[in-house]
Design a protein around this motif. Structure first.
Motif, mmCIF file in Angstrom:
data_model
loop_
_atom_site.group_PDB
_atom_site.id
_atom_site.type_symbol
_atom_site.label_atom_id
_atom_site.label_comp_id
_atom_site.label_asym_id
_atom_site.label_seq_id
_atom_site.Cartn_x
_atom_site.Cartn_y
_atom_site.Cartn_z
ATOM 1 N N ARG A 165 25.971 46.385 28.581
ATOM 2 C CA ARG A 165 26.949 45.883 29.526
ATOM 3 C C ARG A 165 28.345 45.951 28.901
ATOM 4 N NH1 ARG A 165 25.414 41.897 33.262
ATOM 5 N NH2 ARG A 165 27.164 40.634 32.530
ATOM 6 N N GLU A 166 29.351 45.879 29.769
ATOM 7 C CA GLU A 166 30.723 45.931 29.271
ATOM 8 C C GLU A 166 31.021 44.776 28.317
ATOM 9 O OE1 GLU A 166 33.471 46.180 32.476
ATOM 10 O OE2 GLU A 166 32.665 48.073 33.254
ATOM 11 N N ASP A 167 30.422 43.621 28.555
ATOM 12 C CA ASP A 167 30.692 42.488 27.669
ATOM 13 C C ASP A 167 29.956 42.587 26.342
ATOM 14 O OD1 ASP A 167 28.101 41.945 28.455
ATOM 15 O OD2 ASP A 167 28.563 40.090 29.519
ATOM 16 N N GLY A 168 29.198 43.666 26.148
ATOM 17 C CA GLY A 168 28.500 43.856 24.882
ATOM 18 C C GLY A 168 29.087 44.960 24.024
ATOM 19 N N LEU A 169 30.338 45.361 24.295
ATOM 20 C CA LEU A 169 30.940 46.467 23.546
ATOM 21 C C LEU A 169 31.044 46.160 22.056
ATOM 22 C CD1 LEU A 169 33.824 47.674 25.910
ATOM 23 C CD2 LEU A 169 31.693 48.870 25.375
ATOM 24 N N ALA A 170 31.416 44.943 21.714
ATOM 25 C CA ALA A 170 31.598 44.607 20.293
ATOM 26 C C ALA A 170 30.276 44.733 19.538
ATOM 27 C CB ALA A 170 32.167 43.201 20.152
ATOM 28 N N THR A 171 29.200 44.212 20.106
ATOM 29 C CA THR A 171 27.889 44.306 19.463
ATOM 30 C C THR A 171 27.449 45.758 19.355
ATOM 31 O OG1 THR A 171 27.257 42.129 20.282
ATOM 32 C CG2 THR A 171 25.480 43.594 19.602
ATOM 33 N N LEU A 196 37.691 51.803 29.971
ATOM 34 C CA LEU A 196 36.979 51.333 31.156
ATOM 35 C C LEU A 196 37.958 50.773 32.193
ATOM 36 C CD1 LEU A 196 33.899 49.578 29.499
ATOM 37 C CD2 LEU A 196 34.167 51.971 30.200
ATOM 38 N N GLU A 197 39.063 50.195 31.733
ATOM 39 C CA GLU A 197 40.082 49.706 32.649
ATOM 40 C C GLU A 197 40.658 50.850 33.481
ATOM 41 O OE1 GLU A 197 42.778 46.630 34.198
ATOM 42 O OE2 GLU A 197 40.726 46.781 33.449
ATOM 43 N N ARG A 198 40.845 51.998 32.843
ATOM 44 C CA ARG A 198 41.306 53.175 33.591
ATOM 45 C C ARG A 198 40.317 53.528 34.701
ATOM 46 N NH1 ARG A 198 44.871 56.838 31.729
ATOM 47 N NH2 ARG A 198 43.488 58.529 32.352
ATOM 48 N N PRO A 211 30.035 52.779 36.975
ATOM 49 C CA PRO A 211 28.696 52.697 36.389
ATOM 50 C C PRO A 211 28.290 51.244 36.168
ATOM 51 C CG PRO A 211 30.013 54.374 35.283
ATOM 52 C CD PRO A 211 30.944 53.627 36.192
ATOM 53 N N ALA A 212 27.038 50.949 36.450
ATOM 54 C CA ALA A 212 26.541 49.590 36.278
ATOM 55 C C ALA A 212 26.311 49.248 34.816
ATOM 56 C CB ALA A 212 25.248 49.411 37.071
ATOM 57 N N SER A 213 26.266 50.259 33.963
ATOM 58 C CA SER A 213 26.057 50.039 32.534
ATOM 59 C C SER A 213 27.184 50.707 31.754
ATOM 60 C CB SER A 213 24.708 50.606 32.086
ATOM 61 O OG SER A 213 24.662 52.007 32.314
ATOM 62 N N ALA A 214 27.342 50.308 30.485
ATOM 63 C CA ALA A 214 28.390 50.859 29.621
ATOM 64 C C ALA A 214 27.815 51.669 28.470
ATOM 65 C CB ALA A 214 29.262 49.732 29.071
ATOM 66 N N LEU A 224 27.845 54.956 24.068
ATOM 67 C CA LEU A 224 28.757 54.200 24.922
ATOM 68 C C LEU A 224 29.398 55.171 25.902
ATOM 69 C CD1 LEU A 224 30.426 51.949 22.206
ATOM 70 C CD2 LEU A 224 28.727 51.251 23.894
ATOM 71 N N TRP A 225 29.496 54.795 27.168
ATOM 72 C CA TRP A 225 30.018 55.703 28.184
ATOM 73 C C TRP A 225 30.815 54.930 29.217
ATOM 74 C CZ3 TRP A 225 24.218 56.263 28.709
ATOM 75 C CH2 TRP A 225 23.679 55.319 29.578
ATOM 76 N N GLY A 226 31.435 55.667 30.131
ATOM 77 C CA GLY A 226 32.144 55.025 31.226
ATOM 78 C C GLY A 226 32.828 56.039 32.126
ATOM 79 N N LEU A 227 33.225 55.573 33.307
ATOM 80 C CA LEU A 227 34.164 56.298 34.149
ATOM 81 C C LEU A 227 35.534 55.931 33.608
ATOM 82 C CD1 LEU A 227 34.876 57.903 36.793
ATOM 83 C CD2 LEU A 227 34.960 55.670 37.933
#
Length: 319
Positions: A165-171, A196-198, A211-214, A224-227
């Protein structure tokens, strides 16, 4: 000519001029809002500056942005010395002022300014105009190849141990291995969230879902991925694959996430550590192409900082 740090008012004035260059898909008002929103992001607030090259009368001749980004210098004993590097973006000269070498002068004066920073290591930029202009200012180009992977139907969670999830980027970032090279750049979780903000800004203009996942994990491997921009693509920001089987699982999950989100493809920037994966990537809806723009180029800002020929430049470093 001299270099100055722009005020907020001057930044807004530059936004109106740079719209024609980088405002694709947006109206001028939406582009101005985008720029303010990205400057308000925590990563930008912590280390972004806009620089102006000014004539003697104060007129602006060229401009650019810098973002403070992390980097590490490896000692002979193998320990890592953290420092500050600077990602350079949005180098811009108005059309009526081009052809006078102002961009080169801007880059030279900026390097002199950045060299004064106490922990400085290097500068990195991603050129959309080839290497020649920035090579004049001491920047060295790195290889730039992309892999395009077609979307695949299916549950993204199926082939992997977990989706991120986006809130798990640091881990997730903490799971990634540091490159085994004498010097390298390394993003922060806030820097990755800036990408991800972009995507959050552009999603409605692209007619696709965020995307529902990061990213995902498989064994000891992490992706790690994203739009992240103006194209309906799932972009891989970071990939640490410890085995071919785990790499397959992570990339298969990415392809399925692209399909689920209505995105056209997965884009993976090739890195030196991906060499063992190349047989896996060939065929089966994947294509290797020379990158169109975003050529990574690096300039040391102090003696003793090497630029390894196989220096990694993952998409997570782009600005």
């Amino acid at each position: 000519m001299h270099l100055v740090a722009a005020t907020e008012e001057q930044m807004v004035q530059r936004d109106a001029l740079t719209y024609s260059e980088w405002g694709k898909l947006l109206s001028p008002e939406e582009y101005a809002t985008r720029e303010k929103r990205l400057r308000a992001h925590p990563w930008s607030r912590s280390g972004m500056r806009t620089w102006l090259l000014c004539a003697g009368d104060g007129g602006v001749l060229a401009s650019c942005e810098t973002f403070r980004t992390g980097s590490f210098l490896r000692t002979d004993g193998g320990s890592l010395v953290p420092g500050d590097s600077f990602a350079i973006a949005s180098v811009f000269t108005e059309e009526r002022l081009r052809g006078h070498g102002y961009a080169t002068r801007l880059m030279d004066l900026l390097a002199t300014e950045l060299e004064l920073q106490p922990r400085t290591h290097a500068a990195i930029l991603f050129s959309d105009v080839g290497p020649r202009i920035y090579a004049r200012s001491g920047y060295q180009a790195l290889p730039a190849w992309d892999w395009h992977l077609s979307p695949t139907p299916g549950d993204p969670a199926g082939p992997v141990d977990s989706l991120l999830r986006e809130d798990g980027l640091a881990t997730a970032l903490g799971r990634l291995r540091h490159p085994d090279v004498p010097f390298f750049f390394w993003p922060t979780p806030a820097q990755l969230d800036w990408h991800l903000e972009r995507g959050r800004i552009y999603a409605r203009h692209l007619g696709c879902s965020l995307p529902a996942s990061a990213g995902a994990t498989a064994g000891a491997s992490t992706i790690l991925w994203g739009l992240v921009g103006r194209s309906p693509e799932l972009t891989v920001l970071m990939l640490d694959a410890r085995s071919t089987s785990e790499a397959w699982a992570l990339l298969e999950a990415a392809r399925r996430e692209a399909s689920r989100s209505g995105l056209s493809r997965v884009v993976l920037w090739e890195e030196p550590s991906h060499a063992p994966l190349l047989p896996l990537l060939k065929g089966g809806g994947t294509t290797r192409v020379a990158r169109d723009g975003s050529l990574p180029m690096v300039r040391p800002l102090r003696p003793g900082v090497p630029v390894p020929p196989l220096l990694p430049a993952p998409r997570g470093l782009w600005v």
